[in-house]
Write a protein that holds these residues in place. Structure first.
Motif, PDB file in Angstrom:
ATOM      1  N   ALA A  18      -8.060   6.309  -1.209  1.00  5.14           N
ATOM      2  CA  ALA A  18      -9.173   5.984  -0.314  1.00  5.14           C
ATOM      3  C   ALA A  18      -8.688   5.200   0.908  1.00  5.14           C
ATOM      4  O   ALA A  18      -9.087   5.480   2.044  1.00  5.14           O
ATOM      5  CB  ALA A  18     -10.238   5.196  -1.065  1.00  5.14           C
ATOM      6  N   ALA A  19      -7.819   4.215   0.681  1.00  4.16           N
ATOM      7  CA  ALA A  19      -7.324   3.388   1.787  1.00  4.16           C
ATOM      8  C   ALA A  19      -6.464   4.196   2.742  1.00  4.16           C
ATOM      9  O   ALA A  19      -6.581   4.079   3.973  1.00  4.16           O
ATOM     10  CB  ALA A  19      -6.542   2.202   1.241  1.00  4.16           C
ATOM     11  N   LEU A  20      -5.582   5.025   2.205  1.00  4.96           N
ATOM     12  CA  LEU A  20      -4.713   5.832   3.057  1.00  4.96           C
ATOM     13  C   LEU A  20      -5.516   6.891   3.811  1.00  4.96           C
ATOM     14  O   LEU A  20      -5.251   7.162   4.991  1.00  4.96           O
ATOM     15  CB  LEU A  20      -3.616   6.487   2.213  1.00  4.96           C
ATOM     16  CG  LEU A  20      -2.552   5.516   1.686  1.00  4.96           C
ATOM     17  CD1 LEU A  20      -1.738   6.172   0.577  1.00  4.96           C
ATOM     18  CD2 LEU A  20      -1.638   5.062   2.809  1.00  4.96           C
ATOM     19  N   ASN A  21      -6.511   7.467   3.167  1.00  2.25           N
ATOM     20  CA  ASN A  21      -7.330   8.474   3.835  1.00  2.25           C
ATOM     21  C   ASN A  21      -8.175   7.843   4.945  1.00  2.25           C
ATOM     22  O   ASN A  21      -8.376   8.435   6.013  1.00  2.25           O
ATOM     23  CB  ASN A  21      -8.233   9.169   2.822  1.00  2.25           C
ATOM     24  CG  ASN A  21      -8.870  10.422   3.392  1.00  2.25           C
ATOM     25  OD1 ASN A  21      -8.174  11.288   3.928  1.00  2.25           O
ATOM     26  ND2 ASN A  21     -10.183  10.520   3.286  1.00  2.25           N
ATOM     27  N   ARG A  22      -8.638   6.611   4.723  1.00  2.00           N
ATOM     28  CA  ARG A  22      -9.382   5.899   5.754  1.00  2.00           C
ATOM     29  C   ARG A  22      -8.478   5.621   6.965  1.00  2.00           C
ATOM     30  O   ARG A  22      -8.886   5.809   8.117  1.00  2.00           O
ATOM     31  CB  ARG A  22      -9.930   4.586   5.190  1.00  2.00           C
ATOM     32  CG  ARG A  22     -10.797   3.804   6.154  1.00  2.00           C
ATOM     33  CD  ARG A  22     -11.643   2.764   5.433  1.00  2.00           C
ATOM     34  NE  ARG A  22     -10.866   1.880   4.592  1.00  2.00           N
ATOM     35  CZ  ARG A  22     -10.866   1.891   3.266  1.00  2.00           C
ATOM     36  NH1 ARG A  22     -11.616   2.774   2.588  1.00  2.00           N
ATOM     37  NH2 ARG A  22     -10.133   1.032   2.583  1.00  2.00           N
ATOM     38  N   ALA A  23      -7.243   5.219   6.695  1.00  2.00           N
ATOM     39  CA  ALA A  23      -6.289   4.999   7.780  1.00  2.00           C
ATOM     40  C   ALA A  23      -6.008   6.298   8.525  1.00  2.00           C
ATOM     41  O   ALA A  23      -5.927   6.311   9.767  1.00  2.00           O
ATOM     42  CB  ALA A  23      -4.995   4.415   7.221  1.00  2.00           C
ATOM     43  N   PHE A  24      -5.886   7.385   7.802  1.00  2.00           N
ATOM     44  CA  PHE A  24      -5.659   8.695   8.417  1.00  2.00           C
ATOM     45  C   PHE A  24      -6.808   9.047   9.363  1.00  2.00           C
ATOM     46  O   PHE A  24      -6.584   9.507  10.492  1.00  2.00           O
ATOM     47  CB  PHE A  24      -5.529   9.747   7.314  1.00  2.00           C
ATOM     48  CG  PHE A  24      -5.458  11.159   7.792  1.00  2.00           C
ATOM     49  CD1 PHE A  24      -4.522  11.562   8.739  1.00  2.00           C
ATOM     50  CD2 PHE A  24      -6.328  12.117   7.278  1.00  2.00           C
ATOM     51  CE1 PHE A  24      -4.462  12.880   9.174  1.00  2.00           C
ATOM     52  CE2 PHE A  24      -6.267  13.432   7.705  1.00  2.00           C
ATOM     53  CZ  PHE A  24      -5.336  13.818   8.657  1.00  2.00           C
ATOM     54  N   GLY A  25      -8.038   8.798   8.924  1.00  2.00           N
ATOM     55  CA  GLY A  25      -9.185   9.074   9.779  1.00  2.00           C
ATOM     56  C   GLY A  25      -9.179   8.225  11.042  1.00  2.00           C
ATOM     57  O   GLY A  25      -9.505   8.709  12.137  1.00  2.00           O
ATOM     58  N   GLN A  26      -8.807   6.968  10.913  1.00  2.00           N
ATOM     59  CA  GLN A  26      -8.757   6.081  12.089  1.00  2.00           C
ATOM     60  C   GLN A  26      -7.691   6.538  13.076  1.00  2.00           C
ATOM     61  O   GLN A  26      -7.893   6.478  14.297  1.00  2.00           O
ATOM     62  CB  GLN A  26      -8.507   4.640  11.624  1.00  2.00           C
ATOM     63  CG  GLN A  26      -9.696   4.052  10.871  1.00  2.00           C
ATOM     64  CD  GLN A  26      -9.338   2.838  10.035  1.00  2.00           C
ATOM     65  OE1 GLN A  26      -8.171   2.630   9.686  1.00  2.00           O
ATOM     66  NE2 GLN A  26     -10.342   2.049   9.684  1.00  2.00           N
ATOM     67  N   LEU A  27      -6.572   7.006  12.568  1.00  2.70           N
ATOM     68  CA  LEU A  27      -5.520   7.525  13.441  1.00  2.70           C
ATOM     69  C   LEU A  27      -5.987   8.792  14.145  1.00  2.70           C
ATOM     70  O   LEU A  27      -5.703   8.983  15.342  1.00  2.70           O
ATOM     71  CB  LEU A  27      -4.250   7.806  12.629  1.00  2.70           C
ATOM     72  CG  LEU A  27      -3.551   6.585  12.024  1.00  2.70           C
ATOM     73  CD1 LEU A  27      -2.429   7.023  11.098  1.00  2.70           C
ATOM     74  CD2 LEU A  27      -3.009   5.669  13.125  1.00  2.70           C
ATOM     75  N   GLN A  28      -6.714   9.639  13.449  1.00  2.53           N
ATOM     76  CA  GLN A  28      -7.236  10.855  14.074  1.00  2.53           C
ATOM     77  C   GLN A  28      -8.196  10.525  15.214  1.00  2.53           C
ATOM     78  O   GLN A  28      -8.299  11.291  16.183  1.00  2.53           O
ATOM     79  CB  GLN A  28      -7.959  11.710  13.031  1.00  2.53           C
ATOM     80  CG  GLN A  28      -7.042  12.416  12.055  1.00  2.53           C
ATOM     81  CD  GLN A  28      -7.826  13.281  11.096  1.00  2.53           C
ATOM     82  OE1 GLN A  28      -8.674  12.798  10.342  1.00  2.53           O
ATOM     83  NE2 GLN A  28      -7.578  14.574  11.142  1.00  2.53           N
TER      84      GLN A  28
ATOM     85  N   ARG B 130      -7.555  -5.268  17.973  1.00  2.00           N
ATOM     86  CA  ARG B 130      -8.439  -5.163  16.802  1.00  2.00           C
ATOM     87  C   ARG B 130      -7.739  -4.270  15.790  1.00  2.00           C
ATOM     88  O   ARG B 130      -7.496  -3.084  16.069  1.00  2.00           O
ATOM     89  CB  ARG B 130      -9.784  -4.575  17.215  1.00  2.00           C
ATOM     90  CG  ARG B 130     -10.566  -5.438  18.195  1.00  2.00           C
ATOM     91  CD  ARG B 130     -11.581  -4.632  18.988  1.00  2.00           C
ATOM     92  NE  ARG B 130     -12.516  -3.932  18.133  1.00  2.00           N
ATOM     93  CZ  ARG B 130     -13.649  -4.478  17.641  1.00  2.00           C
ATOM     94  NH1 ARG B 130     -13.944  -5.737  17.931  1.00  2.00           N
ATOM     95  NH2 ARG B 130     -14.459  -3.794  16.887  1.00  2.00           N
ATOM     96  N   CYS B 131      -7.403  -4.819  14.637  1.00  2.00           N
ATOM     97  CA  CYS B 131      -6.538  -4.135  13.684  1.00  2.00           C
ATOM     98  C   CYS B 131      -7.218  -3.924  12.334  1.00  2.00           C
ATOM     99  O   CYS B 131      -7.844  -4.839  11.786  1.00  2.00           O
ATOM    100  CB  CYS B 131      -5.257  -4.927  13.455  1.00  2.00           C
ATOM    101  SG  CYS B 131      -4.274  -5.194  14.936  1.00  2.00           S
ATOM    102  N   ALA B 132      -7.068  -2.727  11.792  1.00  2.00           N
ATOM    103  CA  ALA B 132      -7.410  -2.451  10.399  1.00  2.00           C
ATOM    104  C   ALA B 132      -6.131  -2.654   9.593  1.00  2.00           C
ATOM    105  O   ALA B 132      -5.144  -1.937   9.793  1.00  2.00           O
ATOM    106  CB  ALA B 132      -7.929  -1.024  10.240  1.00  2.00           C
ATOM    107  N   LEU B 133      -6.133  -3.626   8.701  1.00  2.51           N
ATOM    108  CA  LEU B 133      -4.922  -4.018   7.982  1.00  2.51           C
ATOM    109  C   LEU B 133      -4.855  -3.364   6.611  1.00  2.51           C
ATOM    110  O   LEU B 133      -5.798  -3.448   5.821  1.00  2.51           O
ATOM    111  CB  LEU B 133      -4.892  -5.543   7.812  1.00  2.51           C
ATOM    112  CG  LEU B 133      -3.731  -6.126   7.009  1.00  2.51           C
ATOM    113  CD1 LEU B 133      -2.397  -5.857   7.691  1.00  2.51           C
ATOM    114  CD2 LEU B 133      -3.933  -7.633   6.806  1.00  2.51           C
ATOM    115  N   LEU B 134      -3.726  -2.711   6.333  1.00  2.50           N
ATOM    116  CA  LEU B 134      -3.431  -2.171   5.009  1.00  2.50           C
ATOM    117  C   LEU B 134      -2.176  -2.872   4.526  1.00  2.50           C
ATOM    118  O   LEU B 134      -1.074  -2.601   5.009  1.00  2.50           O
ATOM    119  CB  LEU B 134      -3.231  -0.653   5.082  1.00  2.50           C
ATOM    120  CG  LEU B 134      -2.871   0.069   3.779  1.00  2.50           C
ATOM    121  CD1 LEU B 134      -3.900  -0.210   2.685  1.00  2.50           C
ATOM    122  CD2 LEU B 134      -2.730   1.563   4.011  1.00  2.50           C
TER     123      LEU B 134
END
Length: 260
Positions: free
Chosen positions: A127-137, A84-88
């Motif tokens: 916003a997109a990069l910060n959302r990805a950062f949160g998912q990685l955390q 299941r992938c969040a795509l950027l």
């Protein structure tokens, strides 16, 4: 060169710039095909599907089919099957991501297993990069289709996803898995398609690190061209040297001893 059976060719900066053919590239590819050599176009392009790339190249005069092309998204789909992938990514390549599930945490609340980063573009805002950062955390893996820092267009060098991948790695304290060039699996997949061993293949690219040195580490002969993103200072900084350096792809038939 007599042992060469397969030729791996980068597209952007080698055959084309901004999808316009570089001088002599169409004729050179025709000569390589006429000699009976296996051809694989290997690209980290993540803004277009294989079918779209094939149509664009055919319209520009290159005799290629979708089957000749191995893209970073296609390699990624094989690597992440079932995830299941969040795509950027900039561009729609979902057709080539068959087998993985794309989720949108904001829209449907689905938590991704993987933050999947493709090529950079306007979508790479705060916003997109910060959302990805949160998912990685929260435990998602970071997978990058490539980590190219820049590429060349008809407007000059443009920033690419590698700069953002490095930032996410540093901020989240993680390391990205890379599925396109320069990953070993990507080159092995290309060789497997052509039924050739590393000692029977050439890799032609404009990126000293991702194209040439990465291929040479597998035993593939590396050929650097002075077109596209080629920069003399990048070659000087590199931790190795190409086996051959050509002014352009148009010179490859001569290196191979082929008639044009």
């Amino acid at each position: 060169m007599a042992s060469v059976r397969a030729v791996l060719i980068d597209i952007d900066g080698v055959l084309t710039v901004s999808w316009r053919p570089l001088p002599g590239a169409v004729e050179a590819l025709r000569a390589i095909r006429a000699a009976g050599l296996g051809i694989a176009l290997v690209t980290n392009t993540t803004s277009r599907t294989r079918a779209s790339i094939a149509r664009t190249l055919a319209d520009a005069g290159f005799a290629v089919r979708a089957e000749d092309i191995l893209t970073a998204p296609a390699a990624t789909a094989a690597h992440l099957a079932g995830a299941r992938c969040a795509l950027l990514n900039s561009g729609d390549v979902r057709v080539d991501l068959e087998g993985i599930t794309l989720v949108d945490e904001e829209a449907d609340g689905a938590v991704p297993d993987v933050v999947l980063v493709g090529g950079a573009g306007p979508e790479f805002g705060y916003a997109a990069l910060n959302r990805a950062f949160g998912q990685l955390q929260r435990g998602a893996r970071l997978v990058a289709m490539h980590r190219n820092l820049y590429w060349r267009t008809d407007a000059g060098l443009q920033l690419d996803a590698g700069a953002f991948v490095a930032g996410l790695e540093a901020a989240a304290g993680t390391e990205a898995e890379v599925t396109g060039k320069p990953s070993r699996a990507f080159f092995e997949a290309a060789l497997g398609r052509l039924g050739a061993g590393p000692d029977e293949a050439l890799m032609i690219g404009d990126d000293i690190e991702s194209d040439v040195l990465a291929a040479q580490r597998l035993g593939i002969t590396g050929v650097l061209v002075r077109t596209g993103k080629f920069l003399p200072e990048a070659v000087e900084r590199a931790d190795g040297s190409p086996d051959h350096v050509l002014d352009s792809f148009a010179d490859l038939p001569g290196l191979l001893g082929l008639a044009q």
